[in-house]
Design an enzyme around this catalytic site. Structure first.
Site, PDB file in Angstrom:
ATOM      1  N   LEU A 160       0.827  -1.209   0.000  1.00  0.00           N
ATOM      2  CA  LEU A 160       0.000   0.000   0.000  1.00  0.00           C
ATOM      3  C   LEU A 160       0.859   1.255   0.000  1.00  0.00           C
ATOM      4  O   LEU A 160       0.625   2.186  -0.770  1.00  0.00           O
ATOM      5  CB  LEU A 160      -0.913  -0.032   1.226  1.00  0.00           C
ATOM      6  CG  LEU A 160      -1.959   1.045   1.339  1.00  0.00           C
ATOM      7  CD1 LEU A 160      -2.939   0.981   0.176  1.00  0.00           C
ATOM      8  CD2 LEU A 160      -2.706   0.893   2.664  1.00  0.00           C
ATOM      9  N   ARG A 218       2.434   1.904  -3.363  1.00  0.00           N
ATOM     10  CA  ARG A 218       1.484   2.382  -4.370  1.00  0.00           C
ATOM     11  C   ARG A 218       1.025   3.813  -4.094  1.00  0.00           C
ATOM     12  O   ARG A 218       0.912   4.616  -5.013  1.00  0.00           O
ATOM     13  CB  ARG A 218       0.281   1.450  -4.423  1.00  0.00           C
ATOM     14  CG  ARG A 218      -0.688   1.797  -5.546  1.00  0.00           C
ATOM     15  CD  ARG A 218      -1.900   0.895  -5.560  1.00  0.00           C
ATOM     16  NE  ARG A 218      -2.775   1.260  -4.452  1.00  0.00           N
ATOM     17  CZ  ARG A 218      -3.440   0.398  -3.710  1.00  0.00           C
ATOM     18  NH1 ARG A 218      -3.340  -0.890  -3.922  1.00  0.00           N
ATOM     19  NH2 ARG A 218      -4.216   0.812  -2.733  1.00  0.00           N
ATOM     20  N   GLU A 219       0.749   4.138  -2.848  1.00  0.00           N
ATOM     21  CA  GLU A 219       0.097   5.408  -2.527  1.00  0.00           C
ATOM     22  C   GLU A 219       1.029   6.538  -2.086  1.00  0.00           C
ATOM     23  O   GLU A 219       0.636   7.695  -2.145  1.00  0.00           O
ATOM     24  CB  GLU A 219      -0.957   5.199  -1.425  1.00  0.00           C
ATOM     25  CG  GLU A 219      -2.056   4.234  -1.794  1.00  0.00           C
ATOM     26  CD  GLU A 219      -2.919   4.701  -2.958  1.00  0.00           C
ATOM     27  OE1 GLU A 219      -2.960   5.910  -3.262  1.00  0.00           O
ATOM     28  OE2 GLU A 219      -3.557   3.832  -3.589  1.00  0.00           O
ATOM     29  N   MET A 220       2.230   6.216  -1.653  1.00  0.00           N
ATOM     30  CA  MET A 220       3.068   7.240  -1.034  1.00  0.00           C
ATOM     31  C   MET A 220       4.238   7.698  -1.896  1.00  0.00           C
ATOM     32  O   MET A 220       5.055   8.488  -1.446  1.00  0.00           O
ATOM     33  CB  MET A 220       3.583   6.731   0.316  1.00  0.00           C
ATOM     34  CG  MET A 220       2.470   6.372   1.289  1.00  0.00           C
ATOM     35  SD  MET A 220       1.389   7.742   1.705  1.00  0.00           S
ATOM     36  CE  MET A 220       2.435   8.654   2.810  1.00  0.00           C
TER      37      MET A 220
END
Length: 141
Positions: A29, A32-34
Site C-alpha cells: 500500500l 502504491r500510494e506514497m
C-alpha cells in the site's frame, strides 16, 4: 485525481488485515500510494456498518502539495480525467472502476456520478445512468 480531503466524512471500505500480513500488505500500500508524497497517512476512528468503531489508516491529500487541485471546477476535472493517462493506466478507467465499486457497495456519491457522466460525454461514450431504487444505487459505468 481522486483523493480524500481532511475535515469531513465519507463512506468506504475498511479492510481487516491478518496479523501476519500487516507488514507485507502495508508495504504494498505504501509503495502504491506514497510515492509522490501527495498523501498523508492518518489513523482515524472508523464506524463499521455493524456499529463497532475501529481505528483505521487512511490517506488524506496534502493540500499544500504541488499536485493538489481540489478546487478545480468540475468541468476541468472531468476534462483532465477524460484524457489523462499515466504509467498505471487511464484516469477515466480509475474513475469508472471507483464508481462501479461504490455502486456495488450501495454507496452513492453524486460528485463521482457527475464526473462519470461528464467524462463519458467528453469521450463520446454512453453511460448507463445510476438510479436510486429504495435508496440503493443501481446501474453501472
Amino acid at each position: 485525481m481522486l483523493a480524500l480531503e481532511g475535515g469531513g466524512q465519507c463512506e468506504g471500505i475498511a479492510y481487516r488485515l491478518a496479523p501476519d500480513q500487516v507488514r507485507s500488505e502495508l508495504a504494498i500500500l505504501w509503495n502504491r500510494e506514497m510515492l509522490a508524497g501527495v498523501y498523508q497517512p492518518q489513523w482515524v476512528p472508523t464506524r463499521l456498518r455493524d456499529g463497532r468503531t475501529v481505528t483505521a489508516v487512511t490517506f488524506v491529500v496534502d493540500t499544500a502539495h504541488c499536485q493538489y487541485c481540489g478546487d478545480l471546477p468540475i468541468e476541468r476535472a472531468a476534462h483532465h480525467i477524460a484524457f489523462a493517462e499515466g504509467r498505471r493506466g487511464a484516469c477515466r478507467d480509475y474513475l469508472a472502476n471507483t464508481a462501479a465499486h461504490a455502486r456495488a457497495l450501495h454507496i452513492h456519491d453524486p460528485y463521482i456520478e457527475e464526473l462519470v457522466q461528464r467524462v463519458a460525454a467528453l469521450r463520446g461514450e454512453y453511460v448507463i445512468p445510476t438510479v436510486l431504487v429504495n435508496g440503493e444505487a443501481i446501474g453501472e459505468a
